[in-house]
Write a protein that holds these residues in place. Structure first.
Motif, PDB file in Angstrom:
ATOM      1  N   ALA A   7       0.794  -0.876   0.056  1.00  0.00           N
ATOM      2  CA  ALA A   7       0.037   0.290  -0.241  1.00  0.00           C
ATOM      3  C   ALA A   7       0.927   0.844   0.011  1.00  0.00           C
ATOM      4  CB  ALA A   7      -1.028  -0.530   1.582  1.00  0.00           C
ATOM      5  N   LEU A   8       1.716   1.315   0.777  1.00  0.00           N
ATOM      6  CA  LEU A   8       2.240   2.777   1.316  1.00  0.00           C
ATOM      7  C   LEU A   8       3.452   2.999  -0.653  1.00  0.00           C
ATOM      8  CD1 LEU A   8       4.526   1.445   4.419  1.00  0.00           C
ATOM      9  CD2 LEU A   8       2.963   3.664   3.443  1.00  0.00           C
ATOM     10  N   ALA A   9       3.820   1.607  -1.238  1.00  0.00           N
ATOM     11  CA  ALA A   9       4.398   1.397  -2.511  1.00  0.00           C
ATOM     12  C   ALA A   9       3.923   1.914  -3.640  1.00  0.00           C
ATOM     13  CB  ALA A   9       4.982   0.686  -3.082  1.00  0.00           C
ATOM     14  N   PHE A  10       2.364   1.456  -3.373  1.00  0.00           N
ATOM     15  CA  PHE A  10       1.419   2.793  -4.334  1.00  0.00           C
ATOM     16  C   PHE A  10       1.193   4.068  -4.311  1.00  0.00           C
ATOM     17  CE2 PHE A  10      -3.206   3.770  -5.026  1.00  0.00           C
ATOM     18  CZ  PHE A  10      -3.126   3.690  -6.477  1.00  0.00           C
ATOM     19  N   LEU A  11       0.967   4.874  -2.439  1.00  0.00           N
ATOM     20  CA  LEU A  11       0.491   6.015  -2.165  1.00  0.00           C
ATOM     21  C   LEU A  11       2.529   6.297  -2.798  1.00  0.00           C
ATOM     22  CD1 LEU A  11      -1.667   5.063   0.456  1.00  0.00           C
ATOM     23  CD2 LEU A  11      -2.156   5.914  -1.252  1.00  0.00           C
ATOM     24  N   PHE A  12       3.342   5.948  -2.339  1.00  0.00           N
ATOM     25  CA  PHE A  12       4.039   7.046  -2.694  1.00  0.00           C
ATOM     26  C   PHE A  12       4.260   7.111  -4.662  1.00  0.00           C
ATOM     27  CE2 PHE A  12       7.181   5.739   0.754  1.00  0.00           C
ATOM     28  CZ  PHE A  12       7.217   6.553   1.289  1.00  0.00           C
ATOM     29  N   THR A  13       3.680   5.977  -5.368  1.00  0.00           N
ATOM     30  CA  THR A  13       3.759   6.473  -6.329  1.00  0.00           C
ATOM     31  C   THR A  13       3.161   7.761  -6.810  1.00  0.00           C
ATOM     32  OG1 THR A  13       4.592   3.774  -7.035  1.00  0.00           O
ATOM     33  CG2 THR A  13       3.928   5.272  -8.789  1.00  0.00           C
ATOM     34  N   LEU A  14       1.913   7.475  -6.702  1.00  0.00           N
ATOM     35  CA  LEU A  14       0.655   7.913  -6.817  1.00  0.00           C
ATOM     36  C   LEU A  14       1.206   9.665  -6.713  1.00  0.00           C
ATOM     37  CD1 LEU A  14      -2.222   7.799  -8.161  1.00  0.00           C
ATOM     38  CD2 LEU A  14      -3.165   7.714  -5.720  1.00  0.00           C
ATOM     39  N   THR A  15       1.738  10.026  -5.050  1.00  0.00           N
ATOM     40  CA  THR A  15       1.859  10.915  -4.694  1.00  0.00           C
ATOM     41  C   THR A  15       2.727  11.389  -5.098  1.00  0.00           C
ATOM     42  OG1 THR A  15       2.794  10.768  -2.403  1.00  0.00           O
ATOM     43  CG2 THR A  15       0.956  11.304  -2.857  1.00  0.00           C
ATOM     44  N   GLY A  16       3.932  10.850  -5.460  1.00  0.00           N
ATOM     45  CA  GLY A  16       5.398  11.131  -6.531  1.00  0.00           C
ATOM     46  C   GLY A  16       4.988  11.528  -7.843  1.00  0.00           C
ATOM     47  N   PHE A  17       3.964  11.567  -8.062  1.00  0.00           N
ATOM     48  CA  PHE A  17       4.105  11.380  -9.747  1.00  0.00           C
ATOM     49  C   PHE A  17       3.600  12.507 -10.373  1.00  0.00           C
ATOM     50  CE2 PHE A  17       0.111  11.663 -12.485  1.00  0.00           C
ATOM     51  CZ  PHE A  17       1.012  11.300 -14.153  1.00  0.00           C
ATOM     52  N   PHE A  18       2.114  12.191  -8.679  1.00  0.00           N
ATOM     53  CA  PHE A  18       1.598  14.415  -8.788  1.00  0.00           C
ATOM     54  C   PHE A  18       2.813  14.975  -8.702  1.00  0.00           C
ATOM     55  CE2 PHE A  18      -2.254  12.117  -7.922  1.00  0.00           C
ATOM     56  CZ  PHE A  18      -2.984  12.077  -9.332  1.00  0.00           C
ATOM     57  N   LEU A  19       3.284  14.801  -8.004  1.00  0.00           N
ATOM     58  CA  LEU A  19       4.959  16.093  -7.718  1.00  0.00           C
ATOM     59  C   LEU A  19       5.144  16.300  -8.572  1.00  0.00           C
ATOM     60  CD1 LEU A  19       5.570  15.145  -3.969  1.00  0.00           C
ATOM     61  CD2 LEU A  19       4.364  17.194  -4.219  1.00  0.00           C
ATOM     62  N   TRP A  20       5.851  14.811  -9.704  1.00  0.00           N
ATOM     63  CA  TRP A  20       6.570  15.759 -10.322  1.00  0.00           C
ATOM     64  C   TRP A  20       5.919  16.137 -11.944  1.00  0.00           C
ATOM     65  CZ3 TRP A  20       6.507  12.783 -15.460  1.00  0.00           C
ATOM     66  CH2 TRP A  20       6.962  13.028 -16.353  1.00  0.00           C
ATOM     67  N   TYR A  21       4.812  15.402 -12.077  1.00  0.00           N
ATOM     68  CA  TYR A  21       3.575  15.656 -13.158  1.00  0.00           C
ATOM     69  C   TYR A  21       3.166  17.281 -12.841  1.00  0.00           C
ATOM     70  CZ  TYR A  21       1.699  15.394 -17.617  1.00  0.00           C
ATOM     71  OH  TYR A  21       1.337  15.887 -18.911  1.00  0.00           O
ATOM     72  N   GLY A  22       2.688  17.757 -11.831  1.00  0.00           N
ATOM     73  CA  GLY A  22       1.854  18.603 -11.002  1.00  0.00           C
ATOM     74  C   GLY A  22       2.796  19.564 -11.461  1.00  0.00           C
ATOM     75  N   GLU A  23       4.582  19.636 -11.565  1.00  0.00           N
ATOM     76  CA  GLU A  23       4.986  21.063 -11.817  1.00  0.00           C
ATOM     77  C   GLU A  23       5.421  20.774 -12.996  1.00  0.00           C
ATOM     78  OE1 GLU A  23       9.191  20.373 -10.774  1.00  0.00           O
ATOM     79  OE2 GLU A  23       8.646  20.648  -8.084  1.00  0.00           O
ATOM     80  N   ARG A  24       5.247  20.130 -13.732  1.00  0.00           N
ATOM     81  CA  ARG A  24       4.602  20.626 -15.388  1.00  0.00           C
ATOM     82  C   ARG A  24       3.703  21.001 -15.876  1.00  0.00           C
ATOM     83  NH1 ARG A  24       7.996  17.559 -13.176  1.00  0.00           N
ATOM     84  NH2 ARG A  24      10.403  17.466 -14.426  1.00  0.00           N
ATOM     85  N   ASN A  25       2.555  20.623 -15.319  1.00  0.00           N
ATOM     86  CA  ASN A  25       1.251  20.541 -15.735  1.00  0.00           C
ATOM     87  C   ASN A  25       0.322  21.030 -14.329  1.00  0.00           C
ATOM     88  OD1 ASN A  25      -1.362  20.388 -16.472  1.00  0.00           O
ATOM     89  ND2 ASN A  25      -1.153  18.664 -18.028  1.00  0.00           N
ATOM     90  N   HIS A  26      -0.266  22.041 -14.600  1.00  0.00           N
ATOM     91  CA  HIS A  26      -0.868  22.459 -13.043  1.00  0.00           C
ATOM     92  C   HIS A  26      -2.195  21.946 -12.339  1.00  0.00           C
ATOM     93  CE1 HIS A  26       1.787  26.410 -12.466  1.00  0.00           C
ATOM     94  NE2 HIS A  26       2.760  25.031 -12.608  1.00  0.00           N
ATOM     95  N   ALA A  27      -2.375  22.158 -14.123  1.00  0.00           N
ATOM     96  CA  ALA A  27      -4.371  20.754 -13.453  1.00  0.00           C
ATOM     97  C   ALA A  27      -4.359  19.847 -13.102  1.00  0.00           C
ATOM     98  CB  ALA A  27      -4.649  20.371 -15.194  1.00  0.00           C
ATOM     99  N   PHE A  28      -2.873  18.939 -12.538  1.00  0.00           N
ATOM    100  CA  PHE A  28      -2.447  18.010 -11.999  1.00  0.00           C
ATOM    101  C   PHE A  28      -1.710  18.310 -10.548  1.00  0.00           C
ATOM    102  CE2 PHE A  28      -2.704  16.025 -15.974  1.00  0.00           C
ATOM    103  CZ  PHE A  28      -3.724  14.559 -15.375  1.00  0.00           C
ATOM    104  N   ARG A  29      -2.139  19.313 -10.188  1.00  0.00           N
ATOM    105  CA  ARG A  29      -0.960  20.072  -8.915  1.00  0.00           C
ATOM    106  C   ARG A  29      -2.016  19.498  -7.762  1.00  0.00           C
ATOM    107  NH1 ARG A  29       1.773  25.339  -8.317  1.00  0.00           N
ATOM    108  NH2 ARG A  29       3.723  24.612  -9.878  1.00  0.00           N
ATOM    109  N   LEU A  30      -1.649  18.450  -6.401  1.00  0.00           N
ATOM    110  CA  LEU A  30      -2.772  18.691  -5.936  1.00  0.00           C
ATOM    111  C   LEU A  30      -2.025  19.408  -4.494  1.00  0.00           C
ATOM    112  CD1 LEU A  30      -3.238  15.107  -5.387  1.00  0.00           C
ATOM    113  CD2 LEU A  30      -4.804  16.720  -6.638  1.00  0.00           C
ATOM    114  N   GLN A  31      -2.894  19.852  -3.243  1.00  0.00           N
ATOM    115  CA  GLN A  31      -2.852  21.036  -2.709  1.00  0.00           C
ATOM    116  C   GLN A  31      -1.542  20.074  -1.726  1.00  0.00           C
ATOM    117  OE1 GLN A  31      -5.485  23.102  -1.539  1.00  0.00           O
ATOM    118  NE2 GLN A  31      -4.022  24.854  -0.643  1.00  0.00           N
TER     119      GLN A  31
END
Ligand code: HEM
Ligand code: HEM
Length: 207
Positions: free
Chosen positions: A121-145
Protein backbone atom coordinates in the motif's frame (compact mmCIF):
# COMPACT_ATOMS: atom_id res chain seq x y z
CA UNK A 1 28.17 -19.34 10.27
CA UNK A 2 28.93 -22.98 9.40
CA UNK A 3 25.97 -25.34 9.44
CA UNK A 4 26.37 -28.88 10.81
CA UNK A 5 26.04 -31.44 7.99
CA UNK A 6 23.07 -33.18 9.67
CA UNK A 7 21.02 -29.97 9.88
CA UNK A 8 18.16 -30.16 7.41
CA UNK A 9 17.48 -27.15 5.20
CA UNK A 10 14.07 -26.06 4.02
CA UNK A 11 13.88 -23.99 0.84
CA UNK A 12 12.15 -20.74 1.86
CA UNK A 13 12.40 -18.05 -0.82
CA UNK A 14 12.79 -18.65 -4.56
CA UNK A 15 15.13 -16.56 -6.75
CA UNK A 16 12.16 -14.50 -7.93
CA UNK A 17 11.01 -13.74 -4.39
CA UNK A 18 14.54 -12.79 -3.33
CA UNK A 19 15.06 -10.62 -6.42
CA UNK A 20 11.76 -8.83 -5.76
CA UNK A 21 12.73 -8.21 -2.14
CA UNK A 22 16.21 -6.86 -2.88
CA UNK A 23 15.13 -4.68 -5.82
CA UNK A 24 12.47 -3.16 -3.59
CA UNK A 25 14.81 -2.77 -0.60
CA UNK A 26 17.71 -1.18 -2.51
CA UNK A 27 15.50 1.32 -4.32
CA UNK A 28 13.77 2.13 -1.03
CA UNK A 29 17.06 3.09 0.65
CA UNK A 30 18.17 5.33 -2.27
CA UNK A 31 14.72 6.98 -2.33
CA UNK A 32 14.78 7.44 1.44
CA UNK A 33 18.31 8.90 1.38
CA UNK A 34 17.69 11.28 -1.53
CA UNK A 35 14.22 12.14 -0.16
CA UNK A 36 15.68 13.01 3.26
CA UNK A 37 18.26 15.26 1.57
CA UNK A 38 15.38 17.11 -0.09
CA UNK A 39 13.36 17.20 3.14
CA UNK A 40 15.83 18.13 5.87
CA UNK A 41 17.20 21.70 5.48
CA UNK A 42 20.48 20.76 7.19
CA UNK A 43 21.10 17.83 4.82
CA UNK A 44 19.95 19.84 1.80
CA UNK A 45 22.45 22.57 2.71
CA UNK A 46 25.21 20.05 3.30
CA UNK A 47 24.72 18.45 -0.11
CA UNK A 48 23.78 21.73 -1.71
CA UNK A 49 22.67 20.37 -5.08
CA UNK A 50 18.91 20.16 -4.88
CA UNK A 51 18.18 19.75 -8.64
CA UNK A 52 20.63 16.83 -8.83
CA UNK A 53 19.12 15.17 -5.74
CA UNK A 54 15.65 15.59 -7.18
CA UNK A 55 16.78 13.95 -10.43
CA UNK A 56 18.36 11.06 -8.51
CA UNK A 57 15.12 10.66 -6.54
CA UNK A 58 12.79 10.69 -9.54
CA UNK A 59 14.97 8.50 -11.81
CA UNK A 60 15.47 5.97 -9.00
CA UNK A 61 11.69 5.88 -8.57
CA UNK A 62 11.31 5.18 -12.28
CA UNK A 63 14.06 2.52 -12.26
CA UNK A 64 12.42 0.94 -9.18
CA UNK A 65 9.05 0.56 -10.91
CA UNK A 66 10.63 -0.79 -14.12
CA UNK A 67 12.82 -3.26 -12.19
CA UNK A 68 9.84 -4.53 -10.15
CA UNK A 69 7.84 -5.01 -13.36
CA UNK A 70 10.77 -6.87 -14.99
CA UNK A 71 11.18 -9.23 -12.02
CA UNK A 72 7.46 -9.98 -12.13
CA UNK A 73 7.39 -10.45 -15.94
CA UNK A 74 10.56 -12.54 -16.19
CA UNK A 75 10.24 -14.37 -12.87
CA UNK A 76 8.11 -17.15 -11.43
CA UNK A 77 4.70 -15.45 -11.45
CA UNK A 78 2.89 -18.58 -10.29
CA UNK A 79 4.92 -18.55 -7.10
CA UNK A 80 4.25 -14.83 -6.52
CA UNK A 81 0.54 -15.41 -7.07
CA UNK A 82 0.60 -18.25 -4.53
CA UNK A 83 2.34 -15.90 -2.06
CA UNK A 84 -0.34 -13.25 -2.62
CA UNK A 85 -3.14 -15.80 -2.03
CA UNK A 86 -1.49 -16.99 1.15
CA UNK A 87 -0.95 -13.47 2.46
CA UNK A 88 -4.53 -12.30 1.95
CA UNK A 89 -5.97 -15.11 4.09
CA UNK A 90 -6.06 -14.62 7.85
CA UNK A 91 -7.15 -17.82 9.62
CA UNK A 92 -7.88 -18.48 13.32
CA UNK A 93 -4.20 -19.20 14.01
CA UNK A 94 -3.24 -15.81 12.57
CA UNK A 95 -5.80 -14.08 14.78
CA UNK A 96 -4.57 -16.10 17.77
CA UNK A 97 -0.96 -15.10 16.98
CA UNK A 98 -1.94 -11.44 16.88
CA UNK A 99 -3.54 -11.90 20.34
CA UNK A 100 -0.18 -13.33 21.48
CA UNK A 101 -1.58 -16.82 22.11
CA UNK A 102 1.37 -18.43 20.35
CA UNK A 103 -0.67 -20.26 17.68
CA UNK A 104 1.40 -22.14 15.05
CA UNK A 105 2.03 -20.15 11.88
CA UNK A 106 2.18 -20.89 8.17
CA UNK A 107 4.90 -19.70 5.77
CA UNK A 108 4.31 -16.08 6.86
CA UNK A 109 3.15 -15.17 10.35
CA UNK A 110 0.29 -12.69 10.79
CA UNK A 111 2.73 -9.80 11.45
CA UNK A 112 4.57 -10.53 8.21
CA UNK A 113 1.30 -10.70 6.28
CA UNK A 114 0.42 -7.25 7.61
CA UNK A 115 3.93 -6.04 6.73
CA UNK A 116 3.54 -7.18 3.12
CA UNK A 117 0.10 -5.55 2.77
CA UNK A 118 1.23 -2.25 4.33
CA UNK A 119 4.46 -2.24 2.25
CA UNK A 120 2.48 -2.74 -0.98
CA UNK A 121 0.00 0.00 0.00
CA UNK A 122 2.87 2.38 0.82
CA UNK A 123 4.57 1.66 -2.53
CA UNK A 124 1.33 2.44 -4.36
CA UNK A 125 0.73 5.67 -2.41
CA UNK A 126 4.36 6.81 -2.80
CA UNK A 127 4.04 6.31 -6.56
CA UNK A 128 0.71 8.14 -6.72
CA UNK A 129 1.78 11.18 -4.67
CA UNK A 130 5.23 11.16 -6.31
CA UNK A 131 3.63 11.25 -9.73
CA UNK A 132 1.48 14.25 -8.77
CA UNK A 133 4.54 16.04 -7.34
CA UNK A 134 6.52 15.46 -10.50
CA UNK A 135 3.82 15.97 -13.11
CA UNK A 136 2.13 18.76 -11.15
CA UNK A 137 5.23 20.92 -11.76
CA UNK A 138 4.82 20.49 -15.49
CA UNK A 139 1.05 20.62 -15.77
CA UNK A 140 -0.72 22.70 -13.13
CA UNK A 141 -3.99 20.81 -13.63
CA UNK A 142 -2.22 17.92 -11.83
CA UNK A 143 -1.02 19.99 -8.91
CA UNK A 144 -2.43 18.50 -5.69
CA UNK A 145 -2.31 20.73 -2.66
CA UNK A 146 -1.50 18.04 -0.09
CA UNK A 147 0.60 15.68 -2.19
CA UNK A 148 3.84 16.77 -0.51
CA UNK A 149 2.43 16.48 3.02
CA UNK A 150 1.08 12.98 2.27
CA UNK A 151 4.42 11.99 0.65
CA UNK A 152 6.22 13.16 3.83
CA UNK A 153 3.85 11.18 6.08
CA UNK A 154 4.35 8.06 4.01
CA UNK A 155 8.09 8.52 4.54
CA UNK A 156 7.62 8.67 8.35
CA UNK A 157 5.43 5.55 8.39
CA UNK A 158 7.74 3.52 6.14
CA UNK A 159 10.83 4.67 8.03
CA UNK A 160 9.58 3.24 11.34
CA UNK A 161 8.16 0.12 9.68
CA UNK A 162 11.53 -0.64 8.06
CA UNK A 163 13.35 0.09 11.32
CA UNK A 164 11.25 -2.61 13.04
CA UNK A 165 11.83 -4.94 10.08
CA UNK A 166 15.61 -4.45 10.30
CA UNK A 167 15.57 -5.09 14.04
CA UNK A 168 13.75 -8.43 13.57
CA UNK A 169 15.85 -9.57 10.61
CA UNK A 170 19.30 -8.41 11.74
CA UNK A 171 19.33 -8.00 15.53
CA UNK A 172 16.68 -10.05 17.37
CA UNK A 173 18.38 -13.31 18.30
CA UNK A 174 15.36 -15.56 17.82
CA UNK A 175 14.24 -14.21 14.41
CA UNK A 176 17.48 -13.16 12.68
CA UNK A 177 18.13 -16.60 11.15
CA UNK A 178 15.39 -15.55 8.69
CA UNK A 179 18.19 -13.61 6.92
CA UNK A 180 19.40 -16.95 5.54
CA UNK A 181 16.06 -17.38 3.74
CA UNK A 182 16.16 -14.01 1.99
CA UNK A 183 19.88 -14.27 1.05
CA UNK A 184 20.65 -17.98 0.50
CA UNK A 185 17.08 -19.11 -0.04
CA UNK A 186 16.90 -21.68 2.75
CA UNK A 187 16.42 -21.89 6.54
CA UNK A 188 17.20 -24.56 9.12
CA UNK A 189 14.34 -26.99 9.71
CA UNK A 190 14.51 -26.61 13.52
CA UNK A 191 14.17 -22.82 13.18
CA UNK A 192 11.27 -23.21 10.76
CA UNK A 193 9.50 -25.66 13.09
CA UNK A 194 9.73 -23.12 15.91
CA UNK A 195 8.60 -20.05 13.95
CA UNK A 196 6.48 -21.40 11.09
CA UNK A 197 5.33 -24.80 12.39
CA UNK A 198 2.42 -25.32 9.97
CA UNK A 199 4.62 -24.54 6.95
CA UNK A 200 7.65 -26.54 8.18
CA UNK A 201 5.50 -29.63 8.80
CA UNK A 202 4.63 -29.88 5.09
CA UNK A 203 7.74 -28.38 3.44
CA UNK A 204 10.25 -30.84 1.99
CA UNK A 205 14.00 -30.48 2.71
CA UNK A 206 16.46 -29.19 0.13
CA UNK A 207 18.93 -32.02 0.40
C1 HEM B 1 7.54 6.11 -7.24
C2 HEM B 1 8.00 6.57 -6.10
C3 HEM B 1 8.33 8.04 -5.84
C4 HEM B 1 8.22 9.13 -6.64
C5 HEM B 1 7.72 9.21 -8.07
C6 HEM B 1 8.68 10.26 -5.86
C7 HEM B 1 8.73 11.58 -6.32
C8 HEM B 1 9.13 12.68 -5.59
C9 HEM B 1 9.26 14.02 -6.08
C10 HEM B 1 8.94 14.47 -7.52
C11 HEM B 1 9.70 14.78 -5.06
C12 HEM B 1 10.06 16.28 -5.14
C13 HEM B 1 9.05 17.16 -4.48
C14 HEM B 1 9.54 18.60 -4.55
O1 HEM B 1 10.35 18.97 -3.73
O2 HEM B 1 9.09 19.28 -5.45
C15 HEM B 1 9.84 13.94 -3.90
C16 HEM B 1 10.24 14.36 -2.66
C17 HEM B 1 10.43 13.53 -1.59
N1 HEM B 1 10.31 12.14 -1.57
FE1 HEM B 1 9.68 11.01 -3.08
N2 HEM B 1 9.05 9.84 -4.62
C18 HEM B 1 8.86 8.47 -4.57
C19 HEM B 1 9.13 7.62 -3.51
C20 HEM B 1 9.64 8.01 -2.30
C21 HEM B 1 10.02 7.13 -1.24
C22 HEM B 1 9.92 5.60 -1.27
C23 HEM B 1 10.44 7.93 -0.20
C24 HEM B 1 10.94 7.55 1.18
C25 HEM B 1 11.06 6.35 1.66
C26 HEM B 1 10.33 9.29 -0.63
C27 HEM B 1 10.64 10.41 0.14
C28 HEM B 1 10.61 11.70 -0.29
C29 HEM B 1 10.91 12.85 0.54
C30 HEM B 1 11.28 12.80 2.04
C31 HEM B 1 10.81 14.00 -0.27
C32 HEM B 1 11.02 15.45 0.15
C33 HEM B 1 9.69 16.06 0.45
C34 HEM B 1 9.82 17.50 0.94
O3 HEM B 1 10.63 18.26 0.40
O4 HEM B 1 9.04 17.82 1.88
N3 HEM B 1 9.85 9.33 -1.92
N4 HEM B 1 9.50 12.64 -4.25
C1 HEM C 1 19.12 -4.52 4.71
C2 HEM C 1 17.82 -4.43 4.61
C3 HEM C 1 16.85 -5.57 4.75
C4 HEM C 1 17.02 -6.81 5.32
C5 HEM C 1 18.26 -7.39 5.99
C6 HEM C 1 15.77 -7.52 5.20
C7 HEM C 1 15.53 -8.81 5.64
C8 HEM C 1 14.40 -9.54 5.37
C9 HEM C 1 14.20 -10.94 5.71
C10 HEM C 1 15.22 -11.78 6.45
C11 HEM C 1 12.99 -11.31 5.26
C12 HEM C 1 12.40 -12.72 5.32
C13 HEM C 1 11.66 -12.99 6.58
C14 HEM C 1 11.10 -14.41 6.55
O1 HEM C 1 11.84 -15.36 6.75
O2 HEM C 1 9.92 -14.58 6.29
C15 HEM C 1 12.38 -10.15 4.66
C16 HEM C 1 11.11 -10.12 4.15
C17 HEM C 1 10.46 -8.95 3.79
N1 HEM C 1 11.04 -7.70 3.66
FE1 HEM C 1 12.94 -7.21 4.08
N2 HEM C 1 14.86 -6.70 4.57
C18 HEM C 1 15.47 -5.50 4.29
C19 HEM C 1 14.91 -4.41 3.69
C20 HEM C 1 13.57 -4.29 3.42
C21 HEM C 1 12.92 -3.06 3.01
C22 HEM C 1 13.63 -1.70 2.84
C23 HEM C 1 11.60 -3.35 2.84
C24 HEM C 1 10.46 -2.45 2.43
C25 HEM C 1 10.55 -1.17 2.16
C26 HEM C 1 11.42 -4.76 3.14
C27 HEM C 1 10.22 -5.45 3.06
C28 HEM C 1 10.06 -6.80 3.30
C29 HEM C 1 8.79 -7.51 3.20
C30 HEM C 1 7.45 -6.86 2.84
C31 HEM C 1 9.05 -8.85 3.50
C32 HEM C 1 8.03 -10.01 3.56
C33 HEM C 1 7.26 -9.95 4.88
C34 HEM C 1 8.11 -10.05 6.12
O3 HEM C 1 8.92 -10.97 6.25
O4 HEM C 1 7.96 -9.17 7.01
N3 HEM C 1 12.63 -5.30 3.49
N4 HEM C 1 13.25 -9.08 4.73
Amino acid sequence: MATAPDVRRLPRFSRTERALHWVHASAFFVLLGSGLCLYLPSLAQLVGRRPLLKDIHVYTALAWLVALALVILAGDRRRLLADAREIEIFDDDDLGWLRRRGNPQGRFNAGQKINVIVTAALAFLFTLTGFFLWYGERNHAFRLQNALVVHDWLMYISFFLVLGHLYLSLVHRSTRHSLSGITRGWVREDWALKHHAKWAAQASPDD
